[in-house]
Write an enzyme that holds these catalytic residues in place. Structure first.
Site, PDB file in Angstrom:
ATOM      1  N   GLU A  25       0.829  -1.213   0.000  1.00 36.78           N
ATOM      2  CA  GLU A  25       0.000   0.000   0.000  1.00 36.78           C
ATOM      3  C   GLU A  25       0.863   1.262   0.000  1.00 36.78           C
ATOM      4  O   GLU A  25       2.056   1.204   0.324  1.00 36.78           O
ATOM      5  CB  GLU A  25      -0.951   0.014   1.198  1.00 36.78           C
ATOM      6  CG  GLU A  25      -0.248   0.096   2.539  1.00 36.78           C
ATOM      7  CD  GLU A  25      -1.134   0.645   3.656  1.00 36.78           C
ATOM      8  OE1 GLU A  25      -1.657   1.770   3.518  1.00 36.78           O
ATOM      9  OE2 GLU A  25      -1.265  -0.048   4.675  1.00 36.78           O
ATOM     10  N   LYS A 159      -3.524  -1.915  15.534  1.00 38.28           N
ATOM     11  CA  LYS A 159      -2.959  -1.134  16.637  1.00 38.28           C
ATOM     12  C   LYS A 159      -3.935  -0.972  17.774  1.00 38.28           C
ATOM     13  O   LYS A 159      -5.139  -0.867  17.552  1.00 38.28           O
ATOM     14  CB  LYS A 159      -2.618   0.263  16.125  1.00 38.28           C
ATOM     15  CG  LYS A 159      -1.366   0.259  15.326  1.00 38.28           C
ATOM     16  CD  LYS A 159      -0.859   1.660  15.095  1.00 38.28           C
ATOM     17  CE  LYS A 159       0.469   1.552  14.412  1.00 38.28           C
ATOM     18  NZ  LYS A 159       0.544   2.331  13.195  1.00 38.28           N
TER      19      LYS A 159
HETATM   20  N1  PSU Z   1      -2.903   1.414  10.619  1.00 39.88           N
HETATM   21  C1  PSU Z   1      -1.571   1.441  10.767  1.00 39.88           C
HETATM   22  N2  PSU Z   1      -0.804   2.080   9.858  1.00 39.88           N
HETATM   23  C2  PSU Z   1      -1.351   2.694   8.767  1.00 39.88           C
HETATM   24  C3  PSU Z   1      -2.774   2.640   8.596  1.00 39.88           C
HETATM   25  C4  PSU Z   1      -3.497   1.990   9.541  1.00 39.88           C
HETATM   26  O1  PSU Z   1      -1.064   0.874  11.730  1.00 39.88           O
HETATM   27  O2  PSU Z   1      -0.623   3.284   7.960  1.00 39.88           O
HETATM   28  C5  PSU Z   1      -3.398   3.235   7.363  1.00 39.88           C
HETATM   29  C6  PSU Z   1      -3.688   2.114   6.346  1.00 39.88           C
HETATM   30  O3  PSU Z   1      -3.555   2.631   5.039  1.00 39.88           O
HETATM   31  C7  PSU Z   1      -5.137   1.768   6.638  1.00 39.88           C
HETATM   32  C8  PSU Z   1      -5.696   3.137   6.921  1.00 39.88           C
HETATM   33  O4  PSU Z   1      -5.802   1.149   5.554  1.00 39.88           O
HETATM   34  O5  PSU Z   1      -4.672   3.786   7.684  1.00 39.88           O
HETATM   35  C9  PSU Z   1      -6.986   3.080   7.690  1.00 39.88           C
HETATM   36  O6  PSU Z   1      -7.538   4.357   7.776  1.00 39.88           O
HETATM   37  P1  PSU Z   1      -9.032   4.546   8.317  1.00 39.88           P
HETATM   38  O7  PSU Z   1      -8.967   4.168   9.764  1.00 39.88           O
HETATM   39  O8  PSU Z   1      -9.308   6.008   8.104  1.00 39.88           O
HETATM   40  O9  PSU Z   1      -9.893   3.649   7.494  1.00 39.88           O
END
Ligand code: PSU
Ligand code: MN
Length: 305
Positions: A25, A159
């Protein structure tokens, strides 16, 4: 209409030769880590995938195209670009039409990987159910994507900025296989254990590959979440990271951070509060996931022949 896919020379060659490919990603590059460590890490991850017998394909949107694989120059540009959009399922089509530059989250990377015929994707952590979701309704689109799109995602769990029990509940409701690798406990990104037992456990890349293919044979949509614990040497114990998580969450709420901004805000604050220590762990776990993803991709390619 033809799909707006653009393959890097390395990935194009891999496709012709039928080599295993691992999707990566780009939101982790633009919103998950600071420059220059983001670009350095991306290069290390690429090298790790190659060293383990597969071809890396970082996915991002540029100039009206879904880029499958970035050249060294493109990676440098993306890693330093300001104001890159964070794209999930909802944003992908609009970004392609506008011609803007966009980084793909787990959800959007899964969609693009599927379009490119890539079965395995390595990242750090997935999005999930945020703490306080019972009032904010903040649940990452990553979870629904796992239910919908047939790609196996290798992550170090989720996390502890998230509500992990609720995240596992939603994954169960959506019918997503959550498979821990080599242990029973669901890992919590910087920590090897969340204190929660995962529904499924597998101990080999070949078992994960076989399950991926069987899901396809059964005609079940959706992918698999493989939760790969961080290597012991790189782990930050829960009791050490939790106060920083609490502090970052309190700041986010005091500042009214909402929607797409929540995850990047929390990641940045925890990086600052741990004085960069969280980043070293983050890099170690992504490399570990790249290695396992390459093995799974090799197994899938071998079995599909
Ligand atoms: N969690 C992490 N590192 C990240 C992300 C999530 O530990 O970089 C990033 C990923 O791209 C994940 C996105 O798909 O954040 C999720 O964002 P949201 O919670 O806004 O859907
Ligand atoms: Mn959200």
């Amino acid at each position: 209409m033809t799909l707006p896919l653009h393959y890097s020379p390395e990935v194009a060659k891999a496709r012709v030769k039928g080599l295993p490919i691992v999707a990566l990603e780009s939101t982790i590059i633009t919103h998950g880590m600071p420059f220059p460590q983001n670009v350095e890490t991306a290069r290390l991850v690429d090298a790790e995938v190659r060293a383990n017998g597969a071809v890396p394909a970082t996915i991002a949107i540029m100039d009206h195209k879904i880029h499958i694989g970035l050249t060294s120059n493109e990676l440098d540009q993306l890693g330093q670009a300001k104001g890159v959009a964070k794209l999930s399922r909802a944003d992908l089509a609009a970004c392609l039409v506008s011609g803007g530059t966009g980084a793909t989250t787990v959800a959007a990377t899964m969609i693009c990987a599927r379009l490119a015929g890539i079965s395995v994707f390595a990242t750090g952590g997935i999005g999930g159910v945020h703490r306080g979701a019972e009032t904010s309704f903040d649940i990452s689109a990553d979870l629904r994507e796992l239910a919908e799109t047939h790609v196996t995602v290798v992550a170090a769990g989720a996390k502890a900025i998230l509500d992990l029990p609720k995240t596992l509940e939603v994954l169960e409701t959506l019918g997503v296989p959550v498979i821990t690798f080599g242990q029973d406990d669901f890992p919590a990104f910087w920590s090897r254990s969340s204190g929660l037992k995962a529904p499924l456990r597998m101990d080999s890349a070949s078992a994960i590959a076989a399950a991926h293919l069987m899901r396809g044979t059964l005609g079940l949509p959706g992918g698999q979440l493989v939760a790969n614990p961080i290597p012991p040497v790189a782990e930050i114990p829960r009791e050490e990271i939790l106060p920083h998580i609490e502090a970052a969450l309190a700041e986010a709420s005091a500042q009214g951070i909402a929607a797409k901004s929540v995850t990047p805000f929390l990641l940045q604050r925890i990086f600052e509060l741990t004085k960069g220590r969280s980043l070293a762990s983050n890099i170690a776990l992504v490399l570990n996931n790249a290695r396992l993803a390459a093995e799974i991709a090799r197994e899938i390619t071998g079995r599909a022949k």
